[in-house]
Design an enzyme around this catalytic site. Structure first.
Site, PDB file in Angstrom:
ATOM      1  N   SER A 282      12.457  -1.885  -0.695  1.00 52.18           N
ATOM      2  CA  SER A 282      12.121  -0.910  -1.723  1.00 52.18           C
ATOM      3  C   SER A 282      13.348  -0.036  -2.007  1.00 52.18           C
ATOM      4  O   SER A 282      14.433  -0.573  -2.239  1.00 52.18           O
ATOM      5  CB  SER A 282      10.916  -0.095  -1.250  1.00 52.18           C
ATOM      6  OG  SER A 282      10.438   0.725  -2.263  1.00 52.18           O
ATOM      7  N   ASP A 505       4.304  -8.102  -6.813  1.00 54.65           N
ATOM      8  CA  ASP A 505       4.869  -6.744  -6.823  1.00 54.65           C
ATOM      9  C   ASP A 505       5.006  -6.263  -8.273  1.00 54.65           C
ATOM     10  O   ASP A 505       5.731  -6.861  -9.060  1.00 54.65           O
ATOM     11  CB  ASP A 505       6.251  -6.792  -6.138  1.00 54.65           C
ATOM     12  CG  ASP A 505       6.863  -5.424  -5.906  1.00 54.65           C
ATOM     13  OD1 ASP A 505       6.430  -4.451  -6.550  1.00 54.65           O
ATOM     14  OD2 ASP A 505       7.783  -5.331  -5.066  1.00 54.65           O
ATOM     15  N   HIS A 539       3.925  -4.771  -3.622  1.00 53.38           N
ATOM     16  CA  HIS A 539       5.149  -4.149  -3.102  1.00 53.38           C
ATOM     17  C   HIS A 539       5.066  -3.903  -1.588  1.00 53.38           C
ATOM     18  O   HIS A 539       6.058  -4.000  -0.880  1.00 53.38           O
ATOM     19  CB  HIS A 539       5.365  -2.831  -3.855  1.00 53.38           C
ATOM     20  CG  HIS A 539       6.666  -2.183  -3.553  1.00 53.38           C
ATOM     21  ND1 HIS A 539       7.872  -2.803  -3.812  1.00 53.38           N
ATOM     22  CD2 HIS A 539       6.968  -0.993  -2.992  1.00 53.38           C
ATOM     23  CE1 HIS A 539       8.862  -2.004  -3.439  1.00 53.38           C
ATOM     24  NE2 HIS A 539       8.342  -0.905  -2.930  1.00 53.38           N
TER      25      HIS A 539
HETATM   26  C1  LIG Z   1       8.662   3.102  -2.965  1.00 58.35           C
HETATM   27  C2  LIG Z   1       8.149   3.249  -1.544  1.00 58.35           C
HETATM   28  O1  LIG Z   1       7.892   4.308  -1.090  1.00 58.35           O
HETATM   29  S1  LIG Z   1       8.004   1.982  -0.552  1.00 58.35           S
HETATM   30  C3  LIG Z   1       6.686   2.201   0.520  1.00 58.35           C
HETATM   31  C4  LIG Z   1       5.402   2.260  -0.177  1.00 58.35           C
HETATM   32  N1  LIG Z   1       4.255   2.053   0.621  1.00 58.35           N
HETATM   33  C5  LIG Z   1       3.687   2.968   1.381  1.00 58.35           C
HETATM   34  O2  LIG Z   1       4.152   4.065   1.583  1.00 58.35           O
HETATM   35  C6  LIG Z   1       2.368   2.531   1.921  1.00 58.35           C
HETATM   36  C7  LIG Z   1       2.036   3.089   3.233  1.00 58.35           C
HETATM   37  N2  LIG Z   1       0.898   2.327   3.720  1.00 58.35           N
HETATM   38  C8  LIG Z   1       0.834   1.925   4.945  1.00 58.35           C
HETATM   39  O3  LIG Z   1       1.678   2.261   5.749  1.00 58.35           O
HETATM   40  C9  LIG Z   1      -0.336   1.039   5.288  1.00 58.35           C
HETATM   41  O4  LIG Z   1      -0.923   1.491   6.457  1.00 58.35           O
HETATM   42  C10 LIG Z   1       0.090  -0.394   5.486  1.00 58.35           C
HETATM   43  C11 LIG Z   1       0.657  -0.897   4.153  1.00 58.35           C
HETATM   44  C12 LIG Z   1       1.127  -0.564   6.530  1.00 58.35           C
HETATM   45  C13 LIG Z   1      -1.076  -1.238   5.958  1.00 58.35           C
HETATM   46  O5  LIG Z   1      -1.979  -1.437   4.956  1.00 58.35           O
HETATM   47  P1  LIG Z   1      -3.446  -1.985   5.276  1.00 58.35           P
HETATM   48  O6  LIG Z   1      -3.540  -2.449   6.665  1.00 58.35           O
HETATM   49  O7  LIG Z   1      -3.790  -2.935   4.217  1.00 58.35           O
HETATM   50  O8  LIG Z   1      -4.301  -0.708   5.223  1.00 58.35           O
HETATM   51  P2  LIG Z   1      -4.531   0.272   4.016  1.00 58.35           P
HETATM   52  O9  LIG Z   1      -3.626   1.427   4.201  1.00 58.35           O
HETATM   53  O10 LIG Z   1      -4.511  -0.424   2.709  1.00 58.35           O
HETATM   54  O11 LIG Z   1      -6.022   0.710   4.288  1.00 58.35           O
HETATM   55  C14 LIG Z   1      -6.444   1.188   5.526  1.00 58.35           C
HETATM   56  C15 LIG Z   1      -7.057   2.566   5.384  1.00 58.35           C
HETATM   57  O12 LIG Z   1      -7.825   2.659   4.198  1.00 58.35           O
HETATM   58  C16 LIG Z   1      -9.188   2.899   4.543  1.00 58.35           C
HETATM   59  N3  LIG Z   1      -9.983   2.159   3.592  1.00 58.35           N
HETATM   60  C17 LIG Z   1      -9.965   0.828   3.383  1.00 58.35           C
HETATM   61  N4  LIG Z   1     -10.814   0.549   2.381  1.00 58.35           N
HETATM   62  C18 LIG Z   1     -11.357   1.689   1.961  1.00 58.35           C
HETATM   63  C19 LIG Z   1     -12.271   2.027   0.933  1.00 58.35           C
HETATM   64  N5  LIG Z   1     -12.802   1.128   0.120  1.00 58.35           N
HETATM   65  N6  LIG Z   1     -12.601   3.323   0.779  1.00 58.35           N
HETATM   66  C20 LIG Z   1     -12.063   4.267   1.579  1.00 58.35           C
HETATM   67  N7  LIG Z   1     -11.176   4.005   2.548  1.00 58.35           N
HETATM   68  C21 LIG Z   1     -10.822   2.730   2.728  1.00 58.35           C
HETATM   69  C22 LIG Z   1      -9.325   2.408   5.950  1.00 58.35           C
HETATM   70  O13 LIG Z   1     -10.405   3.034   6.598  1.00 58.35           O
HETATM   71  C23 LIG Z   1      -8.007   2.822   6.541  1.00 58.35           C
HETATM   72  O14 LIG Z   1      -8.017   4.198   6.776  1.00 58.35           O
HETATM   73  P3  LIG Z   1      -7.036   4.885   7.871  1.00 58.35           P
HETATM   74  O15 LIG Z   1      -5.627   4.553   7.458  1.00 58.35           O
HETATM   75  O16 LIG Z   1      -7.338   6.339   7.739  1.00 58.35           O
HETATM   76  O17 LIG Z   1      -7.403   4.292   9.184  1.00 58.35           O
END
Ligand SMILES: CC(=O)SCCNC(=O)CCNC(=O)[C@H](O)C(C)(C)COP(=O)(O)OP(=O)(O)OC[C@H]1O[C@@H](n2cnc3c(N)ncnc32)[C@H](O)[C@@H]1OP(=O)(O)O
Length: 560
Positions: A282, A505, A539
């Site tokens: 990114s 992405d 992404h």
């Molecule tokens: C340009 C840039 O900044 S680059 C970087 C951009 N990306 C980010 O910053 C993303 C950060 N996200 C993360 O770090 C994530 O944890 C990831 C990507 C590592 C993992 O993603 P996933 O395992 O698919 O989990 P994701 O975050 O989508 O969902 C999990 C959370 O959503 C919650 N959730 C899932 N579905 C739902 C729903 N329908 N309603 C409400 N909550 C939900 C889960 O309970 C879980 O909650 P918690 O984190 O409080 O335990």
């Protein structure tokens, strides 16, 4: 004085200032600011402390005042009849937001909290949930640069700190270092360490026998300049402000190259002359390219995952929308929200994160994951099927709501604004690099000019290509930019490079990944590997897909 009347006063003082001269003097702007919502502001008046102008915010305030006048004029003359048919539906999401505002107001009303140092606020954090960006800050090392640091867009930091963490052992000849660049909002905490056992953002990619194998490599990750997890950024105390107030939006505009230069100063400090690899995803992909461009001889290998060589208008638009909602939160207060009693713009941050989440994942993933399913009733709501609601209702809505809620106090709003702007400004085209070089020289003099633009004598001439090159670009528009980008990236002609893109992405589309590979190959770089993943996570695949993303990186690091 009420918030709206102070705004009126601020606006009228600002218009007075602009009517007396074309460019409002910094001191008048500062005076206007001191009369605004801050009240007990600690921001002293001096040219160092001049307030930035925000014409977009001014325009919004003028519109608000006009609408207020119209509303006053059109008030109904008789009172509204009370009837249950006219009562509004429940808005638990709005209630929750108001409750957060109240909770924060109670928490932030303590002056001790606002002036707390990192370690103090750490303790305060344990007792309450917010703000957690002070809480994450632990277990890192600090590089302190005690001298002025000149920035590409003309600004200067009198000094700066860079927070960093390391994994593995630096070998004797210091040849096994990998610099890992982060995305926009990540900390230096890429993986757990002894001093911070919490899981890091690349936990599954770093460790013995993992993608970045700590049995072989010494991995360094920094929180970028402008960030809020230990490195100097808008939330840091302004060293020239005797009151100890934060930079806020007195922080200078940053470039991706500025961030990378700061990282090379850290490498100098660690005695690392040449990197085994510069790796980033990114925004980190941009940094990886910038590092190889600025210090060609110090980067042996380059990896860019879901990065780009120039920010596309669509990506700029998506980040602009985030900054716009954030800057329209009254708590943002033109960036000055760090004083005692002031609240961070948590609502704007939450909405910005919802937009960001939309750009980080993909429609096909959400189709699989949530479909059109709606949330089920909680125990309190009973077991019946819920009626459609205006608050989060579909699972995709509750998901976005949750992501926004999780993030809105984890990260500093001004850091988001400055760093996302640096991403927008990134452009490796030769003319853009020349422009930036010129700006730098004009602002700081030739002594502080760096090797941003190409010195034709010092840049290797393109070599004849061994294989016939077949373009992978599908958009004619992209082709138009390739010659200038290729010229700008000429210094990368000798660096073995891995480019990874993900077909789903939408933020850094595969077309931009192909563009990087194409420009390098046009320069005669025969050591370019290009992988395009057909993964559903958009992404964020670089955070999730250990098998494909991790596998490609490992293969490249160990074979080139
Ligand atoms: C340009 C840039 O900044 S680059 C970087 C951009 N990306 C980010 O910053 C993303 C950060 N996200 C993360 O770090 C994530 O944890 C990831 C990507 C590592 C993992 O993603 P996933 O395992 O698919 O989990 P994701 O975050 O989508 O969902 C999990 C959370 O959503 C919650 N959730 C899932 N579905 C739902 C729903 N329908 N309603 C409400 N909550 C939900 C889960 O309970 C879980 O909650 P918690 O984190 O409080 O335990």
């Amino acid at each position: 004085m009420s918030r709206s009347s102070t705004r009126l006063l601020t606006t009228s003082i600002r218009s007075l200032a602009s009517s007396s001269s074309h460019t409002p003097s910094p001191s008048l702007a500062a005076a206007a600011y001191r009369r605004s919502d801050i009240g007990t502001s600690r921001y002293a008046s001096s040219s160092v402390h001049s307030q930035p102008e925000f014409s977009c915010v001014d325009a919004n305030e003028r519109r608000g005042q006009k609408l207020q006048r119209l509303a006053e004029q059109s008030k109904p003359s008789c009172s509204t009849p009370s009837s249950s048919a006219l009562s509004s539906v429940a808005f638990p999401c709005v209630d929750a937001n108001e409750a957060r505002e109240d909770r924060l107001r109670a928490q932030f009303s303590s002056p001790q909290l606002a002036s707390a140092t990192d370690s103090e606020s750490q303790e305060v954090d344990e007792s309450g949930p917010e703000p957690s960006y002070t809480k994450v800050v632990s277990g890192y090392q600090l590089y302190h640069h005690p001298r002025p640091f000149k920035l590409d867009y003309g600004g200067e930091l009198p000094q700066f700190d860079l927070a960093y963490e390391t994994w593995g052992q630096l070998n004797e000849d210091k040849s096994n270092a990998i610099l890992l660049h982060t995305g926009l909002s990540a900390s230096s905490h890429a993986a757990s360490t002894q001093s911070n056992p919490a899981k890091g953002w690349w936990e599954d990619f770093i460790g013995p026998n993992k993608t970045l194998d700590t049995n072989k490599f010494f991995i360094i990750c920094t929180n970028v300049l402008g960030g809020c997890y230990g490195s100097t950024g808008p939330s840091s105390a302004h060293p020239l402000d005797a009151t100890g107030a934060a930079y806020a939006t007195r922080f200078p505009i940053l470039s991706i190259f500025d961030m990378v230069r700061a990282q090379f100063l850290l490498l100098d400090h660690l005695g690392i002359d040449r990197l085994y690899a510069s790796v980033g995803s990114s925004m980190g992909g941009m940094q990886s390219i910038a590092a190889a461009h600025l210090e060609r001889s110090r980067v042996a290998r380059l990896i860019s995952i879901s990065g780009c060589a120039r920010s596309a208008p669509a990506s700029i638009a998506l980040r602009y929308a985030q900054r716009s909602v954030l800057m329209s939160d009254p708590n943002w207060n033109r960036g000055f929200y760090y004083d005692a009693g002031q609240l961070p713009p948590h609502t704007g941050m939450k909405l910005a994160r919802q937009i960001a989440t939309f750009t980080y994942r993909s429609g096909p993933e959400w189709e699989q994951r949530f479909g059109r399913a709606r949330r089920v009733a909680t125990e309190e709501e009973g077991s019946m099927e819920l009626d459609p609601a205006l608050c989060p209702d579909f699972l995709i809505e509750t998901y976005l709501d949750h992501q926004g809620e999780q993030f809105c106090l984890k990260y500093d709003a001004n850091s988001l604004i400055y760093i996302s702007k640096a991403m927008d400004l990134f452009d490796m085209s030769d003319h853009a690099l020349c422009d930036l070089q010129l700006r730098r020289t004009n602002a700081h003099g030739a002594d502080h000019s760096t090797n941003l633009a190409l010195d034709r004598n010092a840049t290797p001439a393109p070599r004849p290509r061994k294989r016939q090159h077949i373009s992978t670009l599908s958009s004619p528009a992209a082709h138009a930019y390739v010659p200038a980008l290729a010229r700008g990236m000429a210094r990368l002609a000798d660096i073995p490079t891995l480019v990874i893109g993900v077909q789903s992405d939408i933020l850094f589309p595969v077309e931009q990944q192909r563009e990087i590979a194409e420009c390098l190959r046009l320069n005669g770089n025969d050591s370019v590997r290009y992988y395009e993943l057909d993964a559903p996570h958009g992404h964020d695949s670089f955070l999730i897909d250990v098998q494909n993303v991790g596998g490609a990186i490992r293969g490249f690091l160990e074979s080139e």
